[in-house]
Design an enzyme around this catalytic site. Structure first.
Site, short mmCIF file in Angstrom:
data_model
loop_
_atom_site.label_atom_id
_atom_site.label_comp_id
_atom_site.label_asym_id
_atom_site.label_seq_id
_atom_site.Cartn_x
_atom_site.Cartn_y
_atom_site.Cartn_z
N ARG A 1 31.88 18.01 -25.31
CA ARG A 1 30.68 17.62 -26.05
C ARG A 1 30.15 18.71 -26.96
O ARG A 1 29.66 18.43 -28.06
CB ARG A 1 29.60 17.19 -25.05
CG ARG A 1 29.97 15.90 -24.34
CD ARG A 1 28.99 15.53 -23.25
NE ARG A 1 29.36 14.25 -22.65
CZ ARG A 1 28.72 13.69 -21.63
NH1 ARG A 1 27.68 14.30 -21.10
NH2 ARG A 1 29.10 12.53 -21.15
N SER B 1 27.12 5.94 -24.96
CA SER B 1 28.02 6.55 -23.99
C SER B 1 29.21 7.26 -24.62
O SER B 1 29.81 6.77 -25.58
CB SER B 1 28.54 5.49 -23.02
OG SER B 1 29.59 6.00 -22.24
N GLU C 1 20.68 17.76 -10.97
CA GLU C 1 20.42 18.47 -12.23
C GLU C 1 19.30 19.50 -12.10
O GLU C 1 19.20 20.41 -12.92
CB GLU C 1 20.05 17.46 -13.33
CG GLU C 1 20.05 18.03 -14.72
CD GLU C 1 19.75 17.01 -15.80
OE1 GLU C 1 19.64 17.40 -16.98
OE2 GLU C 1 19.61 15.81 -15.47
#
Length: 667
Positions: free
Chosen positions: A338, A285, A454
């Site tokens: 990210r 995570s 998604e």
């Protein structure tokens, strides 16, 4: 190129959603029980939509290829879900969540959708708490929050490292209530293989019962696709092995435009590849970046010694460690978005500083956090002058309370104790921001065909920030789709049941049988995984963390050749009329082999770098993404024309009236 109509309502940004809900058509409760809705996929988006639509009174049929909705890939989400509750009093608001998401997506998101997402985020938490989701709480009993990458506030609600699982159980419980009432008819172990159109409208699906092998027809007045992302086109990803693009791709072949397929998120904190035997990767995570510090050795000789097993990371002095994210991005440090963290890790490893045997890993170290928490715990426990051993023990207890199951998972996989030695991590494919194009109502370019979660091209632009996938899935399912689908279904109150005995269903079923028979009749020499692995290597090497024109053109050619070889030389044992997992895989890989080519085509056409789409030709002197807002400030939506190479480009121009386009900086 045609310009797409997103159907965004007029008016001030903060009033659009409220105004839209007040203006759209509704379906009388007495009429809802005469209308059928199919929901494909029962993860967070599909499960939430199915439960809510059934609660409203619609007759819902759900389809999932797993034996239970509890096994949807949503269960794998670990770190948390964002909501602009401002419980920390650190300046958060729906507007700030909206702005962070727009900025995080590198200004490639639709403003109105993102603001709606931020608005509804506050309702999601209340909904889930009412369902009994055990969010973490701070000492006073209020819900706790933690930080995630790309933002400067704490807005992430979590349940240890099991947030997705707990949220999915909440949606599953809501579904079960409706199953018990007879409002949901669940078709588990069923896979959608085609979309059926009657008079241009989505009116049903063709599905295969994965237990009996039987091909089935199912009709409805509308179809909702919530079948997740397509990260497994890379073969190695953090996705569940069964995750696939088939439902969305079948809709695409029937006329639903596929948007931004090249926008793929590479997650920076995954357990590194250990060998060719692996079939998937494991996510650690992003919440770990709250307390873990990322580093590599400063000296090449130290990195070489660690790779050869001659030096342990705990033996390396602090001054010989390069905390490269803290060095490069002092404002955000280890909590940069990210895409930034992933490319930085790749750069360090490519330069020779990788720390595992393959040279593709960096360290995520909790030793500083253990000492910090240990000293704090000693003080609050009234322990005076604690020794080093006590401080370490107390600190490890705090870390265990926050991340214990993640540490256990890491130790089981890697056989190293992350409390005593730093974790090894490396970027891996995680989430896909591209998907079926949808308008403001979440309707695709096929009337009556909707897409949620998604599976649609989403609200995340070119880079999904952490803890926003769960937010979007639940917002779509609980709070958006149940409103907007009624506007379309209000025209169907006198339509009556949709018959499956029609020319359209005959043709769709025949197409499915022909496609499956083609796969069965190849009688080649290679198993399905042989082709999936080859495709994955092309995608990772030439369409992965960085792309360039030369390699993208090579990828397009190689994928087309691989697809031809697949149909000639794949071997699928067994037959169609029985359980056949190789046949299931073959159908999914066949669709990946088409999607992969469109993915590369989309990446080649977008001559800029933005978020997770990094073209080596377009970068700043510092190596950051270089956007071209003049020429590429649009959603690229592709229309199927028979072959991926022939796909036709349509554009949705992105208009920013409420944010100023800036160079994204996290320094």
């Amino acid at each position: 190129m045609a310009i797409l109509d997103s159907k965004v309502p007029s008016g001030p940004l903060a009033e659009k959603w409220t105004k839209h809900k007040n203006d759209i058509n509704l379906v009388n409760p007495a009429n809802k029980r005469n209308i059928d809705v199919i929901v494909v996929g029962t993860g967070l988006a599909g499960g939430a939509a199915a439960a809510t639509l059934a609660e409203l009174g619609y007759n819902v049929k759900t389809f999932c290829y797993q034996d239970s909705p509890r096994r949807a890939h949503s269960i794998a989400a670990q770190g948390g879900i964002n909501a602009a509750k401002n419980y920390q009093g650190d300046g958060d608001s729906p507007y700030r969540l909206f702005y962070d998401t727009i900025k995080g997506g590198d200004y490639r998101s639709r403003e109105a959708n993102v603001y709606r997402l931020a608005e509804e985020s506050v309702n999601i938490i209340d909904q889930c708490v009412a369902q009994g989701v055990p969010f973490a709480r701070e000492y006073g009993g209020l819900l706790d929050n933690r930080s995630f990458g790309g933002v400067l506030v704490s807005r992430t609600f979590y349940a240890k490292g099991q947030t997705g699982q707990q949220l999915l159980l909440g949606a599953y419980a809501a579904m079960n209530r409706q199953i018990n009432r007879g409002k949901i008819k669940a078709y588990n172990r069923h896979e959608m293989l085609d979309l059926v159109l009657i008079d241009g409208k989505a009116r049903g699906i063709i599905a295969r019962d994965l237990v009996s092998g039987q091909i089935e027809r199912h009709s409805a007045h509308a179809v909702v696709l919530a079948s997740g992302g397509y990260g497994n086109v890379f073969y190695l990803s953090t996705n569940a092995m069964g995750s696939n693009v088939t439902a969305a791709w079948r809709a695409h072949r029937r006329g639903a435009f596929f948007a931004n397929p090249c926008y793929t998120q590479i997650h920076p904190t995954c357990i590194p590849v250990s060998g060719d035997h692996q079939s998937k990767l494991t996510l650690m995570s992003e919440s770990l970046r709250n307390d873990g510090r990322i580093w590599v050795p400063k000296k090449l000789e130290d990195a070489q010694a660690i790779r050869e097993g001659k030096l342990k990371p705990t033996e390396l002095a602090e001054e010989n460690r390069d905390y490269y994210l803290e060095r490069r991005y002092p404002a955000f440090g280890n909590l940069v978005p990210r895409d930034v963290a992933s490319r930085a890790a790749k750069e360090r490893c490519d330069a020779g500083f990788g720390v595992n045997k393959t040279g593709e890993a960096v360290y995520l170290d909790f030793s500083s956090a253990i000492q910090r928490y240990g000293k704090e715990k000693a003080l609050t426990s009234g322990i005076k002058d604690p020794d080093a051993e006590t401080i370490t023990q107390l600190g490890e207890e705090v870390i265990a309370a926050k991340y214990g199951n993640l540490f256990q998972m890491y130790e089981k996989i890697v056989d190293q104790n992350p409390y005593k030695t730093p974790m090894m991590i490396y970027p891996a494919v995680h989430y896909t921001m591209g998907g079926l194009w949808v308008d403001y109502n979440l309707q695709t370019t096929i009337p009556g065909c909707y897409s949620a979660g998604e599976a649609n091209f989403s609200d995340h632009g070119a880079n999904r920030l952490g803890a926003s996938a769960l937010m979007q899935g639940l917002a779509d399912g609980y709070f958006v789709l149940p409103y907007t689908i009624g506007d379309y279904l209000s025209d169907d109150i006198r339509t009556g049941p949709i018959s499956t005995e029609s020319e359209a269903f005959d043709k769709a079923e025949a197409d499915v049988r022909e496609r499956l028979q083609r796969l069965m009749s190849a009688k080649g020499k290679h198993p399905v995984d042989y082709y999936h692995k080859k495709l994955g290597k092309i995608m990772w090497n030439k369409c992965g963390m960085s792309r360039n024109e030369k390699e993208l053109k090579e990828a397009i050619k190689e994928i087309a050749e691989l697809r031809n070889d697949f149909y000639e030389n794949v071997r699928v044992p067994g037959n169609m009329e029985e359980p056949n997992q190789e046949l299931e895989k073959a159908g999914r890989v066949a669709d990946f082999l088409e999607l992969g080519e469109l993915f590369a085509k989309d990446a080649l056409h977008r001559n800029e770098s933005c978020g997770g789409h990094f073209r080596e030709e377009y970068q700043t002197p510092e190596g950051e993404a270089l956007r071209d807002d003049k020429n590429f400030r649009y959603v690229a939506a592709w229309e199927y024309k028979g072959e991926p190479k022939d796909a036709k480009l349509h554009m949705e121009e992105l208009v920013f009236e409420n944010v100023e386009l800036k160079t994204r900086s996290y320094k």
